[in-house]
Design a protein around this motif. Structure first.
Motif, PDB file in Angstrom:
ATOM      1  N   GLU A 101       3.827 -78.602  61.343  1.00 53.59           N
ATOM      2  CA  GLU A 101       4.713 -79.553  60.659  1.00 53.59           C
ATOM      3  C   GLU A 101       5.420 -80.456  61.661  1.00 53.59           C
ATOM      4  O   GLU A 101       5.485 -81.668  61.488  1.00 53.59           O
ATOM      5  CB  GLU A 101       5.753 -78.800  59.825  1.00 53.59           C
ATOM      6  N   GLU A 102       5.929 -79.811  62.716  1.00 48.59           N
ATOM      7  CA  GLU A 102       6.688 -80.549  63.732  1.00 48.59           C
ATOM      8  C   GLU A 102       5.806 -81.612  64.404  1.00 48.59           C
ATOM      9  O   GLU A 102       6.207 -82.757  64.574  1.00 48.59           O
ATOM     10  CB  GLU A 102       7.205 -79.532  64.767  1.00 48.59           C
ATOM     11  N   LEU A 121      -1.599 -77.249  69.138  1.00 43.41           N
ATOM     12  CA  LEU A 121      -0.322 -76.966  68.452  1.00 43.41           C
ATOM     13  C   LEU A 121      -0.432 -77.170  66.946  1.00 43.41           C
ATOM     14  O   LEU A 121       0.229 -76.486  66.172  1.00 43.41           O
ATOM     15  CB  LEU A 121       0.789 -77.863  69.011  1.00 43.41           C
ATOM     16  N   LEU A 122      -1.276 -78.128  66.553  1.00 43.37           N
ATOM     17  CA  LEU A 122      -1.455 -78.408  65.122  1.00 43.37           C
ATOM     18  C   LEU A 122      -2.151 -77.248  64.403  1.00 43.37           C
ATOM     19  O   LEU A 122      -2.203 -77.214  63.182  1.00 43.37           O
ATOM     20  CB  LEU A 122      -2.249 -79.703  64.934  1.00 43.37           C
ATOM     21  N   GLN A 123      -2.683 -76.317  65.175  1.00 40.95           N
ATOM     22  CA  GLN A 123      -3.309 -75.138  64.568  1.00 40.95           C
ATOM     23  C   GLN A 123      -2.366 -73.940  64.614  1.00 40.95           C
ATOM     24  O   GLN A 123      -2.762 -72.825  64.292  1.00 40.95           O
ATOM     25  CB  GLN A 123      -4.615 -74.814  65.303  1.00 40.95           C
ATOM     26  N   LEU A 132       2.981 -82.900  63.285  1.00 39.62           N
ATOM     27  CA  LEU A 132       2.584 -83.933  62.320  1.00 39.62           C
ATOM     28  C   LEU A 132       3.701 -84.963  62.165  1.00 39.62           C
ATOM     29  O   LEU A 132       3.467 -86.161  62.150  1.00 39.62           O
ATOM     30  CB  LEU A 132       2.281 -83.310  60.949  1.00 39.62           C
ATOM     31  N   ARG A 133       4.910 -84.440  62.056  1.00 38.66           N
ATOM     32  CA  ARG A 133       6.051 -85.307  61.786  1.00 38.66           C
ATOM     33  C   ARG A 133       6.410 -86.159  63.001  1.00 38.66           C
ATOM     34  O   ARG A 133       6.666 -87.356  62.877  1.00 38.66           O
ATOM     35  CB  ARG A 133       7.244 -84.429  61.390  1.00 38.66           C
ATOM     36  N   SER A 134       6.409 -85.529  64.181  1.00 40.10           N
ATOM     37  CA  SER A 134       6.944 -86.268  65.332  1.00 40.10           C
ATOM     38  C   SER A 134       5.869 -86.995  66.142  1.00 40.10           C
ATOM     39  O   SER A 134       6.191 -87.854  66.945  1.00 40.10           O
ATOM     40  CB  SER A 134       7.745 -85.330  66.235  1.00 40.10           C
ATOM     41  N   ILE A 135       4.604 -86.686  65.925  1.00 43.98           N
ATOM     42  CA  ILE A 135       3.567 -87.371  66.713  1.00 43.98           C
ATOM     43  C   ILE A 135       2.531 -88.060  65.817  1.00 43.98           C
ATOM     44  O   ILE A 135       2.328 -89.273  65.916  1.00 43.98           O
ATOM     45  CB  ILE A 135       2.868 -86.386  67.681  1.00 43.98           C
TER      46      ILE A 135
END
Lengths: 364, 157
Positions: B117-118, B110-112, B120-123
């Motif tokens: 952003e989501e 998902l980070l790719q 990175l921010r939430s996990i």
């Protein structure tokens, strides 16, 4: 003579059940959880991981429970499990200079950058039994907090090394794959990489006794504790399918750097020499002993006499492994009925011969 | 290593860094945080979760010759997202923990994507904060055991 032996199956089954019952003990006492072992018998877990050669606190806790606290048996169990794991590769060398430090002391220098950090140690306890621990539920405490220690601290030996007073740790320009006892049999003469891995896995009691012997004059080498540090280090690995290095975890280790005297030769300026110890978890005694023996085993490289067992690598390396040692000692329990019968009849024959010779001599 | 994670700088977080954060995360924290993503995307196993070992290495004297230390247990796996099969999420995580490896691989995938952003921010940010807090606490407790030397003044005058 070959005698096929059968039987004993039901006896063996019953002994399995008997150890299971003994392991559980009195059922009115709550059963020990492996989480309790991991959290409350941490030094046992550290030793089993180190000598079992596998960093996995959960598995080491299980091994300790299963072996009823018999450490050598637990180490054996972990080693056996280890062989079932596929090897993904080898990590980058640990960088202990980046350790998150929980304990760090030097007996050679009082004022070291970052300071002397006692951390959790039994050194200043009175070694009196604490009967408060008998009372369950009354022992939750919270240790005080103060200004955090520095994020990283320089290794004391690196400071001395910068002055050129310390024998350098040589590093090859192109580094060869290090020896690995997990995949290669022991071979002699052994290089430092093989010696260090062997001592890392070596029985703490054996390595401690040898280290003690060096202090008492059997391979005397004037040690100072340059530094002991304990804390968390990251393990980095480069998966081939990714092609870049990632951190795959964090482990707790203890490292000991001994500083030893060396008078120098006509070619080499006098300088301090060194011994190195490393272990998983909080295993300070083991790392100190390992560092003493590591230094003693450098005897031939430094042109010293090799007069004593701790300086003899075949003696040390071939006998340090408690799984091998226990196995070979234990094999004496296997049925040797036929071997023994042959020795018995040989002995009887010898005695009969001796008696009849005596009789003959008496008759003459 | 212990700097506060700044979500505004998240564009600078490298893949190696977030994979490390996921690998070192506690199983329970990752399992809890991943719930915030809602339903997880559909994925296919590129490599089924596998428990194995990585040999750790050290250096003699901390700086010298490399030697084999001991192994550590590691779980790895790889996934592709059904929505974008070109993206591969990898995980190499400490311990024998298939659930954690699966979550880490999905996060890596998902980070790719445009959900970076989501995630990175939430996990990643909360996991990194948790790790920093754990390290800081250890360093503060160690700090309380730091020796303050003082020199005894001899009474000669």
């Amino acid at each position: 003579m070959y005698v096929a032996t059968k039987g004993g199956e039901s006896a063996i089954e019953a002994t399995h059940e008997l150890i299971a019952e003994e392991r559980r003990g009195d059922t009115t006492v709550p059963e020990l959880g492996t989480d309790q072992v991991r959290n409350q018998l941490g030094r046992a877990v550290d030793r089993v991981m180190t000598e079992g050669s596998l960093y996995d606190p959960d598995l080491a806790s299980l091994a300790i429970k299963q072996a009823q606290g018999d450490m050598v048996e637990a180490i054996f169990l972990l080693r056996a499990f280890r062989t079932t794991l596929p090897r993904f590769g080898a990590a980058e060398p640990l960088d202990t200079s980046k350790m998150i430090i929980r304990r760090r002391i030097s007996a050679a220098f009082k004022d070291i950058p970052g300071g002397q950090i006692l951390g959790p140690t039994y050194d200043y306890t009175h070694r009196l039994l604490d009967f408060d621990l008998v009372k369950e539920g009354a022992n939750a405490t919270s240790a005080p907090e103060a200004t955090a220690t520095e994020q990283t601290m320089p290794r004391v030996t690196d400071i001395l090394g910068a002055e050129g007073l310390m024998q350098a740790e040589n590093r090859e320009e192109i580094e060869a794959e290090p020896f690995d006892l997990g995949r290669q049999p022991m071979s002699f003469p052994a290089n430092r990489d093989q010696r260090l891995q062997n001592l890392f896995r070596g029985d703490e009691g054996f390595v401690l006794a040898l280290g003690y012997a060096t202090q008492r004059g059997y391979g005397r080498n004037h040690p100072f504790v340059g530094e002991i540090r304990m804390g968390f280090v990251e393990v980095e690995f480069t998966p081939p399918e990714l092609g870049f290095t990632i951190s795959i975890g964090e482990i707790e280790v203890t490292e000991c750097q001994m500083i030893n005297q060396f008078t120098g030769t006509k070619d080499i300026q006098p300088m301090f020499t060194r011994g190195y110890g490393l272990a998983f978890g909080q295993s300070e005694r083991k790392t100190m002993a390992m560092a003493l023996v590591d230094r003693a085993l450098k005897a031939s490289e430094l042109g010293e006499d090799r007069d004593h067992p701790p300086q003899d690598e075949e003696f040390v390396l071939a006998h340090s492994d408690n799984v091998e040692a226990a196995g070979f000692v234990s094999h004496l329990k296997l049925p040797h009925y036929v071997d023994f019968q042959s020795e018995l009849s040989l002995l009887r024959g010898l005695r009969e011969d001796a008696l009849s010779t005596q009789d003959k001599e008496a008759a003459e | 290593m212990d700097e506060q994670f700044d979500p505004d700088q998240s564009a600078n977080v490298s893949r190696a860094e977030w994979m490390g954060v996921l690998a070192r995360a506690s199983t329970t924290s990752l399992a809890e945080l991943i719930k915030s993503l809602g339903e997880l995307p559909e994925f296919n196993w590129l490599r089924q979760p596998e428990v194995g070992a990585v040999m750790t290495r050290g250096r003699a004297g901390g700086t010298g010759q490399v030697f084999s230390v001991g192994e550590m247990s590691v779980t790895r796996c790889a996934v592709t997202l059904t929505s974008s099969p070109d993206i591969v999420g990898h995980a190499y995580v400490q311990g024998r923990d298939i659930e954690k490896a699966k979550s880490a691989a999905i996060c890596d995938a998902l980070l790719q994507t445009n959900r970076r952003e989501e995630v990175l921010r939430s996990i990643i940010a909360p996991l990194k904060d948790e790790e920093s807090a754990r390290h800081l606490k250890a360093r503060r407790k160690a700090g309380a055991t730091k020796v303050d030397f003082f020199t005894m003044v001899r009474a000669e005058s």
